[in-house]
Design an enzyme around this catalytic site. Sequence first.
Site, mmCIF file in Angstrom:
data_model
loop_
_atom_site.group_PDB
_atom_site.id
_atom_site.type_symbol
_atom_site.label_atom_id
_atom_site.label_comp_id
_atom_site.label_asym_id
_atom_site.label_seq_id
_atom_site.Cartn_x
_atom_site.Cartn_y
_atom_site.Cartn_z
ATOM 1 N N HIS A 82 0.678 15.558 -3.524
ATOM 2 C CA HIS A 82 1.374 16.529 -4.372
ATOM 3 C C HIS A 82 0.612 17.844 -4.274
ATOM 4 O O HIS A 82 -0.631 17.845 -4.240
ATOM 5 C CB HIS A 82 1.423 16.077 -5.836
ATOM 6 C CG HIS A 82 2.011 14.722 -6.028
ATOM 7 N ND1 HIS A 82 3.369 14.469 -5.947
ATOM 8 C CD2 HIS A 82 1.430 13.529 -6.281
ATOM 9 C CE1 HIS A 82 3.593 13.186 -6.141
ATOM 10 N NE2 HIS A 82 2.430 12.587 -6.352
ATOM 11 N N CYS A 132 -4.392 -2.483 0.052
ATOM 12 C CA CYS A 132 -4.832 -3.836 -0.235
ATOM 13 C C CYS A 132 -5.158 -4.499 1.098
ATOM 14 O O CYS A 132 -4.360 -4.436 2.026
ATOM 15 C CB CYS A 132 -3.751 -4.644 -0.952
ATOM 16 S SG CYS A 132 -3.446 -4.112 -2.640
ATOM 17 N N SER A 173 0.826 -1.196 0.000
ATOM 18 C CA SER A 173 0.000 0.000 0.000
ATOM 19 C C SER A 173 0.863 1.249 0.000
ATOM 20 O O SER A 173 2.037 1.219 0.359
ATOM 21 C CB SER A 173 -0.914 -0.001 1.223
ATOM 22 O OG SER A 173 -1.641 -1.207 1.298
#
Length: 272
Positions: A125, A148, A120
């Site tokens: 950003h 996951c 994971s």
Amino acid sequence: MKIKTIKKLKLYGFNNLTKTLSFNIYDICYARTEEDRKGYIEYIDEQYNAERLTNILTNVANIIGANVLNIAKQDYDPQGASVTILVSEGEIHPKDAEHFDDNESPGPLPESVVGHLDKSHITVHTYPESDPDKGISTFRADIDVSTCGKISPLKALNYLIHSFDSDIITIDYRVRGFTRDITGKKYFIDHKINSIQNYIASETKELYHMIDVNIYQENIFHTKMILKQFELDNYLFGVSKKELIPKERKRIKQRLKHEMTEIFYGRNIPKV
């Protein structure tokens, strides 16, 4: 408070479902001079530098019960920052595993939620920018939480919303892949979800106009949010409303609202 016991799905092997939350925020302001626009960008870069963003994402990892494996962070010249965190399966206390809550409900602000994770990552950003002609400056932050396993990253959503001053928020959630139970039956989603809105606190929802666009058969969910109230002083940088003549106040307000409407609907809108 007694926590309801959730009947656990017995799987054949690891839970291979990939659950991805994309959380995007926009902060809009008006800076009428070049100096003010530079000042706004400097302010944003200071408020949301790589160090602070790392703290936010580390808290997200704690909320969803992940171990942080690696952190890469960078402040950019002239502006913006990025952080990527790789996370792995968190330790699960037996009592927590028995009573894990995966109902549609807001997550903590923040307190620890545990779950099963592997392969994971969490990324952010930032994108500060200015309109060179109209005095509008915009800060955008994009955060992706991909996991996951059993837990859904939606439990971190409530915390993320409260970590940013957001005029506009767009949220996407998608479950991909499949996992199998012990009989071999495929499961393309392992939890109930009607709307992303159900993972947002009611007092937060009261502040925003909200729109859902969901494709249930594809396990794709989308929610857009825009603040209801508009107070001009909250959108001015380097000047206050009382310093502006009424005609200029009206012009700036129209520019800001037009900018926000275009961002919310994702298209250029002709002025009337």
